[in-house]
Design an enzyme around this catalytic site. Structure first.
Site, PDB file in Angstrom:
ATOM      1  N   HIS A 100      25.307  -6.765  74.875  1.00  0.00           N
ATOM      2  CA  HIS A 100      25.302  -5.510  74.112  1.00  0.00           C
ATOM      3  C   HIS A 100      26.320  -4.563  74.711  1.00  0.00           C
ATOM      4  O   HIS A 100      26.407  -4.400  75.918  1.00  0.00           O
ATOM      5  CB  HIS A 100      23.917  -4.874  74.081  1.00  0.00           C
ATOM      6  N   LEU A 101      27.054  -3.935  73.822  1.00  0.00           N
ATOM      7  CA  LEU A 101      28.037  -2.943  74.226  1.00  0.00           C
ATOM      8  C   LEU A 101      27.433  -1.556  74.000  1.00  0.00           C
ATOM      9  O   LEU A 101      27.050  -1.218  72.885  1.00  0.00           O
ATOM     10  CB  LEU A 101      29.308  -3.097  73.385  1.00  0.00           C
TER      11      LEU A 101
HETATM   12  P1  5GP Z   1      21.069  -2.610  79.617  1.00  0.00           P
HETATM   13  O1  5GP Z   1      20.251  -1.862  80.635  1.00  0.00           O
HETATM   14  O2  5GP Z   1      20.598  -4.041  79.470  1.00  0.00           O
HETATM   15  O3  5GP Z   1      22.534  -2.489  79.807  1.00  0.00           O
HETATM   16  O4  5GP Z   1      20.781  -1.877  78.239  1.00  0.00           O
HETATM   17  C1  5GP Z   1      19.667  -2.147  77.437  1.00  0.00           C
HETATM   18  C2  5GP Z   1      19.512  -0.968  76.522  1.00  0.00           C
HETATM   19  O5  5GP Z   1      18.650  -1.327  75.472  1.00  0.00           O
HETATM   20  C3  5GP Z   1      18.887   0.262  77.202  1.00  0.00           C
HETATM   21  O6  5GP Z   1      19.792   1.366  77.099  1.00  0.00           O
HETATM   22  C4  5GP Z   1      17.598   0.481  76.449  1.00  0.00           C
HETATM   23  O7  5GP Z   1      17.296   1.848  76.256  1.00  0.00           O
HETATM   24  C5  5GP Z   1      17.838  -0.236  75.141  1.00  0.00           C
HETATM   25  N1  5GP Z   1      16.654  -0.805  74.535  1.00  0.00           N
HETATM   26  C6  5GP Z   1      15.709  -1.542  75.156  1.00  0.00           C
HETATM   27  N2  5GP Z   1      14.759  -1.913  74.275  1.00  0.00           N
HETATM   28  C7  5GP Z   1      15.135  -1.400  73.073  1.00  0.00           C
HETATM   29  C8  5GP Z   1      14.542  -1.441  71.763  1.00  0.00           C
HETATM   30  O8  5GP Z   1      13.495  -2.045  71.524  1.00  0.00           O
HETATM   31  N3  5GP Z   1      15.193  -0.783  70.768  1.00  0.00           N
HETATM   32  C9  5GP Z   1      16.366  -0.109  70.988  1.00  0.00           C
HETATM   33  N4  5GP Z   1      16.914   0.503  69.951  1.00  0.00           N
HETATM   34  N5  5GP Z   1      16.952  -0.056  72.209  1.00  0.00           N
HETATM   35  C10 5GP Z   1      16.336  -0.687  73.228  1.00  0.00           C
END
Ligand code: 5GP
Ligand code: ZN
Length: 114
Positions: A100-101
């Site tokens: 994810h970006l």
């Molecule tokens: P990472 O920490 O892996 O780089 O980013 C994951 C992102 O996904 C986080 O910013 C978190 O807030 C978001 N996220 C996690 N679960 C969900 C969800 O169920 N829905 C949405 N829209 N965002 C999510």
């Protein structure tokens, strides 16, 4: 992947505020925004991490960047500036194992990041 949170969002099994969709890419608002504008751009095909991506993912990864830039531009945020971030691996804070970006904008963004 059946147990992947972001695959479930792609499949409509978990709701999200979707801002863009085509055959390859989905974008939606981050549920816990770190800036006034915080969206995630993901491939619909499951790719776990930039750390394990390879040549076959190159065009798809590039497309995430272009879609992210377009979303910022269409929200009027490209002139002021925006940031794209892709966390890869535990030390970088990757919490969802589906590429994810992050696209962040709408406030001054400090550098270097924490
Ligand atoms: P990472 O920490 O892996 O780089 O980013 C994951 C992102 O996904 C986080 O910013 C978190 O807030 C978001 N996220 C996690 N679960 C969900 C969800 O169920 N829905 C949405 N829209 N965002 C999510
Ligand atoms: Zn997935």
């Amino acid at each position: 992947m059946s147990d992947c949170l972001f695959c479930k969002i792609c499949e409509g099994k978990i709701p999200a505020a979707i801002t863009y969709r085509d055959d390859e890419v989905l974008a939606f608002k981050d549920v816990n925004p770190k800036a006034p504008f915080h969206q995630l751009v993901i491939p619909i095909r499951h790719v776990a991490s930039l750390a394990t991506a390879d040549e076959k993912d190159a065009a798809l990864l590039g497309k995430l960047m272009l879609v992210g830039a377009r979303l910022a531009r269409e929200s009027g945020l490209a002139d002021g500036g925006f940031r794209v971030v892709m966390n890869a691996g535990a030390d970088a804070g990757q919490s969802v194992l589906h590429v994810h970006l992050h696209v962040l904008a709408g406030r001054p963004l400090a550098w270097p990041p924490g």
